[in-house]
Write a protein that holds these residues in place. Sequence first.
Motif, short mmCIF file in Angstrom:
data_model
loop_
_atom_site.label_atom_id
_atom_site.label_comp_id
_atom_site.label_asym_id
_atom_site.label_seq_id
_atom_site.Cartn_x
_atom_site.Cartn_y
_atom_site.Cartn_z
N PRO A 134 49.05 24.60 41.27
CA PRO A 134 49.29 24.54 41.93
C PRO A 134 49.77 23.35 41.79
CG PRO A 134 47.24 23.52 40.77
CD PRO A 134 47.75 24.65 40.61
N ASP A 135 50.85 23.05 41.05
CA ASP A 135 51.68 21.67 40.48
C ASP A 135 52.91 22.68 40.29
OD1 ASP A 135 50.58 19.84 41.43
OD2 ASP A 135 49.83 19.36 39.34
N SER A 136 53.08 23.95 39.97
CA SER A 136 54.32 24.49 40.06
C SER A 136 55.89 24.44 40.96
CB SER A 136 53.83 26.22 39.74
OG SER A 136 53.98 26.48 41.03
N ILE A 137 56.53 24.82 40.05
CA ILE A 137 57.98 24.33 40.86
C ILE A 137 57.77 25.20 41.99
CG2 ILE A 137 60.21 24.90 40.51
CD1 ILE A 137 60.06 24.67 37.75
N PHE A 138 57.44 26.50 41.96
CA PHE A 138 57.27 27.84 43.10
C PHE A 138 56.63 27.21 44.52
CE2 PHE A 138 54.72 31.09 45.22
CZ PHE A 138 55.81 32.21 45.95
N SER A 139 55.62 26.85 43.70
CA SER A 139 54.87 25.72 44.91
C SER A 139 55.09 24.38 45.38
CB SER A 139 53.23 25.69 44.22
OG SER A 139 53.31 24.93 43.57
N TYR A 140 55.98 24.26 44.74
CA TYR A 140 56.47 23.31 45.31
C TYR A 140 57.46 23.42 46.60
CZ TYR A 140 59.38 18.71 45.14
OH TYR A 140 59.64 17.25 45.73
N TYR A 141 58.38 24.50 45.62
CA TYR A 141 59.21 25.18 46.75
C TYR A 141 58.65 25.04 48.54
CZ TYR A 141 63.71 25.26 44.41
OH TYR A 141 64.80 24.31 43.81
N GLN A 142 57.39 26.25 47.98
CA GLN A 142 56.70 26.78 49.25
C GLN A 142 56.80 25.11 50.30
OE1 GLN A 142 53.18 27.81 47.39
NE2 GLN A 142 53.23 29.53 48.24
N LYS A 143 56.19 24.09 49.46
CA LYS A 143 56.46 22.52 50.24
C LYS A 143 57.20 22.81 50.86
CE LYS A 143 52.82 20.39 47.10
NZ LYS A 143 52.89 19.51 45.79
N LEU A 144 58.30 22.64 50.55
CA LEU A 144 59.75 21.89 50.89
C LEU A 144 60.17 23.36 51.86
CD1 LEU A 144 62.12 21.53 47.57
CD2 LEU A 144 61.65 20.06 49.23
N ILE A 145 59.90 24.18 52.11
CA ILE A 145 60.38 25.29 53.03
C ILE A 145 59.36 25.23 54.64
CG2 ILE A 145 60.11 27.48 53.68
CD1 ILE A 145 60.57 28.18 50.75
N LYS A 146 57.82 24.65 54.10
CA LYS A 146 57.68 24.23 55.25
C LYS A 146 57.89 23.20 55.42
CE LYS A 146 51.92 24.28 55.51
NZ LYS A 146 51.37 23.05 56.34
N LEU A 147 57.75 22.24 55.19
CA LEU A 147 58.65 21.00 55.80
C LEU A 147 59.26 21.28 56.93
CD1 LEU A 147 58.38 18.80 52.64
CD2 LEU A 147 57.12 18.22 54.81
N ARG A 148 60.75 21.74 56.07
CA ARG A 148 61.90 22.24 56.99
C ARG A 148 61.24 23.12 58.28
NH1 ARG A 148 66.44 22.34 55.80
NH2 ARG A 148 68.03 24.12 57.08
N LYS A 149 60.05 23.20 58.62
CA LYS A 149 60.17 24.14 59.76
C LYS A 149 59.17 23.11 60.72
CE LYS A 149 60.83 28.56 58.15
NZ LYS A 149 62.01 28.06 57.48
N GLU A 150 58.01 22.18 60.17
CA GLU A 150 57.37 21.05 60.34
C GLU A 150 58.32 20.09 61.36
OE1 GLU A 150 54.47 20.02 57.63
OE2 GLU A 150 52.87 22.00 57.49
N HIS A 151 59.88 19.62 60.85
CA HIS A 151 60.53 18.21 60.59
C HIS A 151 62.22 18.25 61.34
CE1 HIS A 151 56.86 15.92 58.43
NE2 HIS A 151 57.08 16.77 58.65
#
Length: 558
Positions: free
Chosen positions: A456-473
């Motif tokens: 859950p702390d991988s670079i992959f999961s971090y990128y998932q968050k970055l992409i999700k934030l773009r959709k939300e904000h």
Amino acid sequence: MNKKWWKESVVYQIYPRSFNDSNGDGIGDLKGITLKLDYLKELGIDVVWLSPVYKSPNDDNGYDISDYQDIMDEFGTMKDWEELLDGLHSRGMKLMMDLVVNHSSDEHNWFVESRKSKDNEYRDYYIWRPGKDGEEPNNWTSFFSGSAWQYDEQTEEYFLHLFSKKQPDLNWENPVLRKEIYNMMTWWLEKGVDGFRMDVINLISKADGLPSAPGGKRYDWGGEFFMNGPRVHEYLQEMNREVLSKYDMITVGECPGASPEDAARYANDEGTELNMIFTFEHMDLDSGPGGKWNVKPWKLADLKQVMTKWQKELEGRGWNSLYLNNHDQPRMVSRFGNDTEYRVESAKMLGTFLHMMQGTPYIYQGEELGMTNVRFDSLEDYNDIEIHNMYREKVIEGNEDHDKIMNAIYIKGRDNARTPMQWDDSKNAGFTTGTPWLKVNPNYREINAENALKDPDSIFSYYQKLIKLRKEHEIIVYGTYDLILEDHPSIYAYTRTLEDEKLVVICNFTGEEATFRLPENITYNSAEVLIENYRFEENDSLSSLDLKPYETRVYLLK
């Protein structure tokens, strides 16, 4: 605010040869990509950019096309391509194809005909000239070293090739050729393609008379005579009228040597040419006076200056593409971060730095895993034509030091990006059951997708968050950019502003601790942390932060 779906998208670049091999021949293929579409969906990307998969003799890994409307045998069939397209569309993703129309392969039927005789109907599809006093028509240098001209004995003339001699330049002055290209583009769009990434598209117009580069040397760079040439905007506007404007699509033009002023014309907000361009100024920050292979340390102050220039000068006029690596560039964590002790932290920081800017972010395959540069022991382990041409010119013919040139290859060579995708810790990183066309990076046992998906702390999961934030904000997509702490030696910080919201993006670009102080002119009622790459104390005050090595945080202020 001119809203467009491609501004809100995240693009993932696939280099098919190195992505996933489905049949054990050691070469990635279309079926292999289709098998991994759920992985891309899980990451959250919107558009796949596919490097060339067209019929090609592979002198330059597919960027030498012999048939624009067929698929390279080793990648599969047109049916495989159609299944890939259906697989993407059924998962809500789009497909952007690579369009390579500055040059073709010398094995394309147009060129086979063109070289037969001076009065052949295809002669004028390419740029042919007689020599001057027994030498080339001018002194231009190829991007791949040596002369940009090749003598052809059959008709006793030279043809222009800005890249390999097996990649003759097309003659865009010829309206019949242009119509052929537009028809081909339309054919792909009718098959369901969602856009094009256009290879070196700003080279299609050459200066009248093809003058020699000043300097008088036999081989001299002539970029001012073939980059951003006199008719390039005319051609792109015609392409837009004839093809692009008829489809709701994404377009990005690779434009070496383009300035923000050029980009504001190529990627203008009126939409008369392209959606955006790839610029290279930030990719040249570690190039010395001798060019790419003359490696020098890059400076944070220069990165701030270049990125800020592009953000501000295109504001309200055009659109940025955001990238730190691709198939032609070294791995970003090895170049701009720390690929050993702080590999995970610096990879997350660099992703944040990029994705929070204004523009469309491009993720290159393996970036979301923190894949790194490679150091092969032998020159023979490298495949890239550019590397081998450069080595021959500098070491074999130029007597430069072997170790010095190998070090430049370790830092800047294109094969750094082309080592096979690291899927798991099995043999050949799960890329192939056969012998890979290019060796796998030995660190695949630690760095691979299987490990990343479990963590859950991988670079992959971090990128998932970055992409999700773009959709939300919306502010992440459409907010305006402003640099803060311009002179800070370690921290790159900037704000994004949209109406009454402000983002503060803070990135420590060093392996040392650094102190961030919020400028006094930034006021707020509340501050929410949107994303960060370390666990931190909730009572940290935004006005003064002690940042750990490669720490990044993004605050949303209201």
